[in-house]
Design a protein around this motif. Structure first.
Motif, PDB file in Angstrom:
ATOM      1  N   ARG A  29       0.829  -1.210   0.000  1.00  0.00           N
ATOM      2  CA  ARG A  29       0.000   0.000   0.000  1.00  0.00           C
ATOM      3  C   ARG A  29       0.857   1.251   0.000  1.00  0.00           C
ATOM      4  O   ARG A  29       0.531   2.262  -0.628  1.00  0.00           O
ATOM      5  CB  ARG A  29      -0.932   0.000   1.223  1.00  0.00           C
ATOM      6  N   GLY A  30       1.999   1.179   0.708  1.00  0.00           N
ATOM      7  CA  GLY A  30       2.910   2.310   0.731  1.00  0.00           C
ATOM      8  C   GLY A  30       2.285   3.543   1.343  1.00  0.00           C
ATOM      9  O   GLY A  30       1.668   3.493   2.410  1.00  0.00           O
ATOM     10  N   ALA A  31       2.396   4.676   0.649  1.00  0.00           N
ATOM     11  CA  ALA A  31       1.916   5.950   1.173  1.00  0.00           C
ATOM     12  C   ALA A  31       0.446   6.205   0.863  1.00  0.00           C
ATOM     13  O   ALA A  31      -0.097   7.247   1.242  1.00  0.00           O
ATOM     14  CB  ALA A  31       2.763   7.089   0.608  1.00  0.00           C
ATOM     15  N   ARG A  32      -0.206   5.271   0.179  1.00  0.00           N
ATOM     16  CA  ARG A  32      -1.623   5.471  -0.140  1.00  0.00           C
ATOM     17  C   ARG A  32      -2.456   5.521   1.146  1.00  0.00           C
ATOM     18  O   ARG A  32      -2.219   4.765   2.075  1.00  0.00           O
ATOM     19  CB  ARG A  32      -2.146   4.345  -1.034  1.00  0.00           C
ATOM     20  N   LYS A  33      -3.447   6.393   1.186  1.00  0.00           N
ATOM     21  CA  LYS A  33      -4.298   6.531   2.364  1.00  0.00           C
ATOM     22  C   LYS A  33      -5.229   5.327   2.486  1.00  0.00           C
ATOM     23  O   LYS A  33      -5.894   4.956   1.505  1.00  0.00           O
ATOM     24  CB  LYS A  33      -5.121   7.809   2.278  1.00  0.00           C
ATOM     25  N   PRO A  34      -5.325   4.721   3.671  1.00  0.00           N
ATOM     26  CA  PRO A  34      -6.221   3.577   3.848  1.00  0.00           C
ATOM     27  C   PRO A  34      -7.668   3.888   3.464  1.00  0.00           C
ATOM     28  O   PRO A  34      -8.345   3.050   2.860  1.00  0.00           O
ATOM     29  CB  PRO A  34      -6.104   3.261   5.340  1.00  0.00           C
ATOM     30  N   ALA A  35      -8.126   5.093   3.790  1.00  0.00           N
ATOM     31  CA  ALA A  35      -9.513   5.446   3.477  1.00  0.00           C
ATOM     32  C   ALA A  35      -9.755   5.440   1.974  1.00  0.00           C
ATOM     33  O   ALA A  35     -10.823   5.005   1.500  1.00  0.00           O
ATOM     34  CB  ALA A  35      -9.850   6.805   4.071  1.00  0.00           C
ATOM     35  N   ALA A  36      -8.770   5.910   1.205  1.00  0.00           N
ATOM     36  CA  ALA A  36      -8.926   5.958  -0.254  1.00  0.00           C
ATOM     37  C   ALA A  36      -8.959   4.554  -0.837  1.00  0.00           C
ATOM     38  O   ALA A  36      -9.756   4.257  -1.739  1.00  0.00           O
ATOM     39  CB  ALA A  36      -7.796   6.778  -0.861  1.00  0.00           C
ATOM     40  N   ILE A  37      -8.102   3.668  -0.324  1.00  0.00           N
ATOM     41  CA  ILE A  37      -8.077   2.289  -0.809  1.00  0.00           C
ATOM     42  C   ILE A  37      -9.397   1.596  -0.480  1.00  0.00           C
ATOM     43  O   ILE A  37     -10.005   0.921  -1.324  1.00  0.00           O
ATOM     44  CB  ILE A  37      -6.895   1.523  -0.187  1.00  0.00           C
ATOM     45  N   ALA A  38      -9.852   1.745   0.756  1.00  0.00           N
ATOM     46  CA  ALA A  38     -11.100   1.105   1.169  1.00  0.00           C
ATOM     47  C   ALA A  38     -12.263   1.600   0.310  1.00  0.00           C
ATOM     48  O   ALA A  38     -13.131   0.807  -0.100  1.00  0.00           O
ATOM     49  CB  ALA A  38     -11.358   1.389   2.647  1.00  0.00           C
ATOM     50  N   ALA A  39     -12.291   2.884   0.031  1.00  0.00           N
ATOM     51  CA  ALA A  39     -13.375   3.445  -0.769  1.00  0.00           C
ATOM     52  C   ALA A  39     -13.375   2.873  -2.187  1.00  0.00           C
ATOM     53  O   ALA A  39     -14.436   2.571  -2.752  1.00  0.00           O
ATOM     54  CB  ALA A  39     -13.266   4.965  -0.799  1.00  0.00           C
ATOM     55  N   ARG A  40     -12.179   2.724  -2.774  1.00  0.00           N
ATOM     56  CA  ARG A  40     -12.088   2.183  -4.132  1.00  0.00           C
ATOM     57  C   ARG A  40     -12.663   0.769  -4.204  1.00  0.00           C
ATOM     58  O   ARG A  40     -13.234   0.366  -5.219  1.00  0.00           O
ATOM     59  CB  ARG A  40     -10.619   2.173  -4.597  1.00  0.00           C
ATOM     60  N   LEU A  41     -12.520   0.002  -3.140  1.00  0.00           N
ATOM     61  CA  LEU A  41     -12.949  -1.396  -3.131  1.00  0.00           C
ATOM     62  C   LEU A  41     -14.341  -1.581  -2.547  1.00  0.00           C
ATOM     63  O   LEU A  41     -14.874  -2.696  -2.555  1.00  0.00           O
ATOM     64  CB  LEU A  41     -11.948  -2.241  -2.333  1.00  0.00           C
ATOM     65  N   GLY A  42     -14.900  -0.503  -2.006  1.00  0.00           N
ATOM     66  CA  GLY A  42     -16.195  -0.632  -1.347  1.00  0.00           C
ATOM     67  C   GLY A  42     -16.101  -1.304   0.004  1.00  0.00           C
ATOM     68  O   GLY A  42     -17.071  -1.915   0.472  1.00  0.00           O
ATOM     69  N   TRP A  43     -14.932  -1.241   0.640  1.00  0.00           N
ATOM     70  CA  TRP A  43     -14.723  -1.831   1.955  1.00  0.00           C
ATOM     71  C   TRP A  43     -14.846  -0.760   3.027  1.00  0.00           C
ATOM     72  O   TRP A  43     -14.706   0.435   2.753  1.00  0.00           O
ATOM     73  CB  TRP A  43     -13.319  -2.448   2.064  1.00  0.00           C
ATOM     74  N   SER A  44     -15.021  -1.174   4.270  1.00  0.00           N
ATOM     75  CA  SER A  44     -14.843  -0.264   5.397  1.00  0.00           C
ATOM     76  C   SER A  44     -13.341  -0.166   5.673  1.00  0.00           C
ATOM     77  O   SER A  44     -12.572  -1.095   5.358  1.00  0.00           O
ATOM     78  CB  SER A  44     -15.565  -0.774   6.637  1.00  0.00           C
ATOM     79  N   ILE A  45     -12.919   0.926   6.265  1.00  0.00           N
ATOM     80  CA  ILE A  45     -11.504   1.064   6.607  1.00  0.00           C
ATOM     81  C   ILE A  45     -11.122   0.045   7.676  1.00  0.00           C
ATOM     82  O   ILE A  45      -9.976  -0.421   7.737  1.00  0.00           O
ATOM     83  CB  ILE A  45     -11.184   2.507   7.055  1.00  0.00           C
ATOM     84  N   SER A  46     -12.098  -0.346   8.510  1.00  0.00           N
ATOM     85  CA  SER A  46     -11.831  -1.361   9.531  1.00  0.00           C
ATOM     86  C   SER A  46     -11.445  -2.689   8.886  1.00  0.00           C
ATOM     87  O   SER A  46     -10.552  -3.396   9.368  1.00  0.00           O
ATOM     88  CB  SER A  46     -13.065  -1.534  10.412  1.00  0.00           C
ATOM     89  N   ARG A  47     -12.103  -3.030   7.788  1.00  0.00           N
ATOM     90  CA  ARG A  47     -11.804  -4.285   7.105  1.00  0.00           C
ATOM     91  C   ARG A  47     -10.380  -4.289   6.579  1.00  0.00           C
ATOM     92  O   ARG A  47      -9.648  -5.278   6.714  1.00  0.00           O
ATOM     93  CB  ARG A  47     -12.787  -4.483   5.966  1.00  0.00           C
ATOM     94  N   LEU A  48      -9.958  -3.179   5.978  1.00  0.00           N
ATOM     95  CA  LEU A  48      -8.587  -3.091   5.484  1.00  0.00           C
ATOM     96  C   LEU A  48      -7.590  -3.134   6.629  1.00  0.00           C
ATOM     97  O   LEU A  48      -6.546  -3.793   6.542  1.00  0.00           O
ATOM     98  CB  LEU A  48      -8.407  -1.806   4.672  1.00  0.00           C
ATOM     99  N   ALA A  49      -7.912  -2.450   7.725  1.00  0.00           N
ATOM    100  CA  ALA A  49      -7.031  -2.432   8.885  1.00  0.00           C
ATOM    101  C   ALA A  49      -6.801  -3.830   9.430  1.00  0.00           C
ATOM    102  O   ALA A  49      -5.671  -4.233   9.716  1.00  0.00           O
ATOM    103  CB  ALA A  49      -7.610  -1.524   9.971  1.00  0.00           C
ATOM    104  N   LYS A  50      -7.896  -4.593   9.572  1.00  0.00           N
ATOM    105  CA  LYS A  50      -7.765  -5.948  10.130  1.00  0.00           C
ATOM    106  C   LYS A  50      -7.023  -6.869   9.177  1.00  0.00           C
ATOM    107  O   LYS A  50      -6.318  -7.784   9.614  1.00  0.00           O
ATOM    108  CB  LYS A  50      -9.148  -6.498  10.458  1.00  0.00           C
ATOM    109  N   LEU A  51      -7.145  -6.649   7.882  1.00  0.00           N
ATOM    110  CA  LEU A  51      -6.403  -7.453   6.924  1.00  0.00           C
ATOM    111  C   LEU A  51      -4.913  -7.146   7.042  1.00  0.00           C
ATOM    112  O   LEU A  51      -4.069  -8.051   6.992  1.00  0.00           O
ATOM    113  CB  LEU A  51      -6.903  -7.154   5.507  1.00  0.00           C
ATOM    114  N   GLU A  52      -4.582  -5.883   7.227  1.00  0.00           N
ATOM    115  CA  GLU A  52      -3.170  -5.498   7.324  1.00  0.00           C
ATOM    116  C   GLU A  52      -2.540  -5.931   8.638  1.00  0.00           C
ATOM    117  O   GLU A  52      -1.327  -6.160   8.683  1.00  0.00           O
ATOM    118  CB  GLU A  52      -3.018  -3.989   7.140  1.00  0.00           C
ATOM    119  N   ASN A  53      -3.301  -6.003   9.713  1.00  0.00           N
ATOM    120  CA  ASN A  53      -2.682  -6.461  10.951  1.00  0.00           C
ATOM    121  C   ASN A  53      -2.860  -7.958  11.172  1.00  0.00           C
ATOM    122  O   ASN A  53      -2.497  -8.490  12.213  1.00  0.00           O
ATOM    123  CB  ASN A  53      -3.148  -5.643  12.166  1.00  0.00           C
ATOM    124  N   GLY A  54      -3.404  -8.641  10.178  1.00  0.00           N
ATOM    125  CA  GLY A  54      -3.459 -10.098  10.214  1.00  0.00           C
ATOM    126  C   GLY A  54      -4.595 -10.680  11.011  1.00  0.00           C
ATOM    127  O   GLY A  54      -4.624 -11.884  11.247  1.00  0.00           O
TER     128      GLY A  54
END
Length: 301
Positions: A29-54
């Protein structure tokens, strides 16, 4: 929907293996904002966060969509999708050709996550406590693959990763004797150990030569204590592979080995006195009898 800092860092259901996958995703993901990534995929930011922390998995197609958004190549996509299918709660082996384990991502990650560390290395001074010249001599002797300076940098970086973390390092007395290394290199190494041993969060414990315990522990290992409710993880370092043990019975085995070493080793205070004696011995040119650790008092109970 946004989340607070506590939820972003939550790791309640993760394993060492799923955290490795999550860290790979975070780096992609690098410097990309989590909120922007989640929005592109239709995910909640919580879902992306939990995926990144395993702490959660996801379907192959959804992970593929995320990796496609990151521009990951085919080999990377295949490898990470394969990892996501099996969280391996008991442990895993990481193959790293014939370079040292110092920059293997799961090791880097868990050295940073640990709230306490115990480490033992039977043949050399523990890697996170090596001075630059000593590390260079050790790595040159192993003829590691890759650029020598990059390999050395990875070894030295371990010092900063564990700095400030409560850590106990067991050092075999014989590794400090002039066997196979230039006395000047060893003098510098012992001086560095003296400095580290006085740090408020670091305990250096010298295991006297001739101890019956040391030969029974024939490979380097680290025990990483993680913030609850995460389980402790043991890292076993070899030349070409590094194992990570998370099964409770396996961690308990290494905890018993650590306790045996602690019973044979000098106390932190006795170890500091011994390191001072050895440092003075090298300063005198090594012309007097070796100041054996055993003469500095009984091992700690």
């Amino acid at each position: 929907m946004d989340v607070g800092e506590d939820e972003w860092k939550s790791q309640r259901a993760s394993t060492a293996y799923s955290r490795w996958l999550g860290e790979e995703l975070r780096q992609l993901r690098g410097a990309r904002k989590p909120a922007a990534i989640a929005a592109r995929l239709g995910w909640s930011i919580s879902r992306l966060a939990k995926l990144e922390n395993g702490s959660r998995g996801t379907a192959d197609v959804e992970l593929g969509a995320l990796l496609g958004l990151y521009g990951a190549d085919a080999a990377t996509r295949e490898r990470l999708v394969r990892m996501s299918r099996d969280p391996r709660p008991d442990g895993f082996v990481c193959v790293h050709a014939d370079r040292p384990a110092d920059d293997v991502l799961p090791l880097v990650l868990h050295e940073r996550l640990a709230v306490a560390i115990s480490h033992y290395s039977p043949l050399v001074v523990p890697a996170p406590l090596q001075s630059e010249d000593y590390a260079r001599a050790v790595l040159a002797g192993r003829r590691q693959a890759g650029a020598p300076e990059a390999t050395l940098t990875a070894r030295i970086d371990r010092r900063s990763r564990v700095e400030g973390t409560p850590a106990e390092f067991f050092v075999d007395e014989w590794t400090l004797t002039p066997r196979g290394h230039d006395p000047g290199v060893l003098a510098d190494q012992v001086m560095y150990l003296r400095l580290v041993a006085n740090a408020p969060t670091t305990s250096v414990r010298v295991v006297p030569a001739g101890s019956a315990v040391a030969p029974a522990v024939d490979h380097p290992f680290s025990i990483f204590t993680l913030e609850r409710p995460l389980r402790s993880v043991v890292c076993v370092e070899m030349h070409a592979v590094t194992g990570f043990v998370e099964r409770d019975s396996g961690v308990e085995t290494y905890a018993r080995l650590r306790d045996l070493l602690a019973g044979a080793a000098l106390s932190p205070e006795g170890s500091r006195r011994f390191l001072e004696e050895v440092s003075d011995w090298y300063e005198r040119g090594g012309t007097t009898p070796w100041p054996g650790a055993a003469v500095l008092g009984r091992p700690a109970a």
